[in-house]
Design a protein around this motif. Structure first.
Motif, mmCIF file in Angstrom:
data_model
loop_
_atom_site.group_PDB
_atom_site.id
_atom_site.type_symbol
_atom_site.label_atom_id
_atom_site.label_comp_id
_atom_site.label_asym_id
_atom_site.label_seq_id
_atom_site.Cartn_x
_atom_site.Cartn_y
_atom_site.Cartn_z
ATOM 1 N N ARG A 25 -11.741 -9.928 -4.863
ATOM 2 C CA ARG A 25 -11.755 -10.956 -3.861
ATOM 3 C C ARG A 25 -11.454 -10.497 -2.532
ATOM 4 O O ARG A 25 -12.455 -10.946 -1.783
ATOM 5 C CB ARG A 25 -10.454 -11.951 -4.260
ATOM 6 N N ALA A 26 -11.035 -9.475 -2.521
ATOM 7 C CA ALA A 26 -10.888 -8.982 -1.021
ATOM 8 C C ALA A 26 -12.204 -8.395 -0.738
ATOM 9 O O ALA A 26 -12.477 -8.532 0.420
ATOM 10 C CB ALA A 26 -9.727 -7.747 -0.916
ATOM 11 N N GLN A 27 -12.946 -7.574 -1.856
ATOM 12 C CA GLN A 27 -14.091 -6.915 -1.378
ATOM 13 C C GLN A 27 -15.326 -7.865 -1.018
ATOM 14 O O GLN A 27 -16.107 -7.578 -0.387
ATOM 15 C CB GLN A 27 -14.507 -6.201 -2.796
ATOM 16 N N SER A 39 -4.082 0.316 5.479
ATOM 17 C CA SER A 39 -2.821 -0.472 6.276
ATOM 18 C C SER A 39 -1.535 0.059 5.369
ATOM 19 O O SER A 39 -1.653 0.598 4.326
ATOM 20 C CB SER A 39 -3.058 -1.980 5.732
ATOM 21 N N ARG A 40 -0.428 -0.276 6.053
ATOM 22 C CA ARG A 40 0.858 0.141 5.731
ATOM 23 C C ARG A 40 1.943 -1.009 5.989
ATOM 24 O O ARG A 40 1.797 -1.739 6.875
ATOM 25 C CB ARG A 40 1.444 1.414 6.176
ATOM 26 N N VAL A 41 2.924 -0.997 4.986
ATOM 27 C CA VAL A 41 3.799 -2.071 5.260
ATOM 28 C C VAL A 41 4.864 -1.666 6.330
ATOM 29 O O VAL A 41 5.216 -2.381 7.241
ATOM 30 C CB VAL A 41 4.804 -2.250 4.077
ATOM 31 N N HIS A 42 5.106 -0.398 6.515
ATOM 32 C CA HIS A 42 5.735 0.421 7.594
ATOM 33 C C HIS A 42 5.266 1.703 7.995
ATOM 34 O O HIS A 42 4.569 2.330 7.055
ATOM 35 C CB HIS A 42 7.238 0.310 7.194
ATOM 36 N N THR A 152 3.367 -3.995 -3.481
ATOM 37 C CA THR A 152 3.120 -3.662 -2.132
ATOM 38 C C THR A 152 1.473 -3.601 -1.975
ATOM 39 O O THR A 152 1.253 -4.026 -0.727
ATOM 40 C CB THR A 152 3.719 -1.926 -1.814
ATOM 41 N N ALA A 153 0.855 -3.457 -3.005
ATOM 42 C CA ALA A 153 -0.659 -3.725 -2.604
ATOM 43 C C ALA A 153 -1.012 -4.979 -2.329
ATOM 44 O O ALA A 153 -1.998 -5.411 -1.397
ATOM 45 C CB ALA A 153 -1.334 -3.070 -3.852
ATOM 46 N N ALA A 159 -1.151 -9.700 3.703
ATOM 47 C CA ALA A 159 -0.953 -9.596 5.265
ATOM 48 C C ALA A 159 -2.248 -9.380 6.066
ATOM 49 O O ALA A 159 -2.474 -9.549 7.073
ATOM 50 C CB ALA A 159 -0.258 -8.592 5.520
ATOM 51 N N ALA A 160 -3.123 -8.956 5.301
ATOM 52 C CA ALA A 160 -4.463 -8.471 5.926
ATOM 53 C C ALA A 160 -5.490 -9.834 6.070
ATOM 54 O O ALA A 160 -6.305 -9.873 6.580
ATOM 55 C CB ALA A 160 -5.520 -7.490 5.125
ATOM 56 N N GLY A 161 -4.900 -10.874 5.412
ATOM 57 C CA GLY A 161 -5.484 -12.153 5.541
ATOM 58 C C GLY A 161 -6.189 -12.753 4.394
ATOM 59 O O GLY A 161 -6.798 -13.666 4.483
ATOM 60 N N LEU A 162 -6.160 -11.985 3.270
ATOM 61 C CA LEU A 162 -6.536 -12.679 1.866
ATOM 62 C C LEU A 162 -5.786 -14.054 1.444
ATOM 63 O O LEU A 162 -4.748 -13.821 1.479
ATOM 64 C CB LEU A 162 -6.690 -11.517 0.983
#
Length: 183
Positions: A25-27, A39-42, A152-153, A159-162
């Protein structure tokens, strides 16, 4: 009681199928791939690509840690070529590896000793070993580690907006229809 194989393998396959469906879906979205891959959480956490690497490594190493006669799966390298296609290929290879593990290769091994080396940066280079019996290893260590990286993934993609939610985490691959849940 469920067999060791039933406890260990099907949840891993299901988790990888769901994260693969979310990744597809992200693709297909207009999100920036390069941003997601790094991207990273922290700042002290590893990037998205590492999350996929770690969840697939964890999943494919579990059978050989319980039964050392089983081979570890060679998975596509993510270091040289990181893309959604590479990540999806790695997940597919991990699922294929697990699907051929026969129940008799894990069952009756619940009491097999599994010894793990634990390196902790926060321990100033100290190395520790922890030992489990196989059933405890699956329940208390391996699955917790696997689901940490799946979660986490998932969170990085969200968080990227998906546009995803809890139903996607649980059933993005559509392995169980909502109608079946009501039966």
């Amino acid at each position: 009681m469920a067999s060791l194989h039933a406890l260990a393998i099907p949840p891993l396959i299901r988790g990888m199928q769901n994260i693969a469906a979310i990744l597809k879906r992200a693709q297909a979205s207009d999100l920036d791939v390069a941003t997601i891959l790094t991207s990273r959480v922290h700042p002290t956490m590893r990037p998205f690509t590492f999350q996929i690497k770690s969840l697939t490594d964890t999943a494919t190493h579990i059978p050989s840690q319980i039964n050392p006669s089983l081979p570890r799966s060679p998975l596509p390298d993510l270091e040289k070529n990181s893309s959604f296609d590479t990540l999806l290929s790695r997940i597919a290879a991990a699922v294929s590896h697990l699907e051929v593990i026969a129940p008799e290769e894990l069952n009756e091994r619940e009491d097999t000793k599994v010894k793990l080396r634990v390196d902790r940066r926060s321990w100033d280079g100290d190395v520790a070993y922890v030992e489990y019996v196989a059933l405890e290893f699956v329940q208390m260590h391996a699955h917790a580690n696997f689901w940490f990286h799946v979660t986490t993934a998932y969170n990085l993609l969200r968080a990227a907006g998906l546009e995803i939610g809890k139903p996607d985490f649980l059933n993005a691959a559509g392995l169980k229809t909502w109608e079946m849940w009501n039966e």
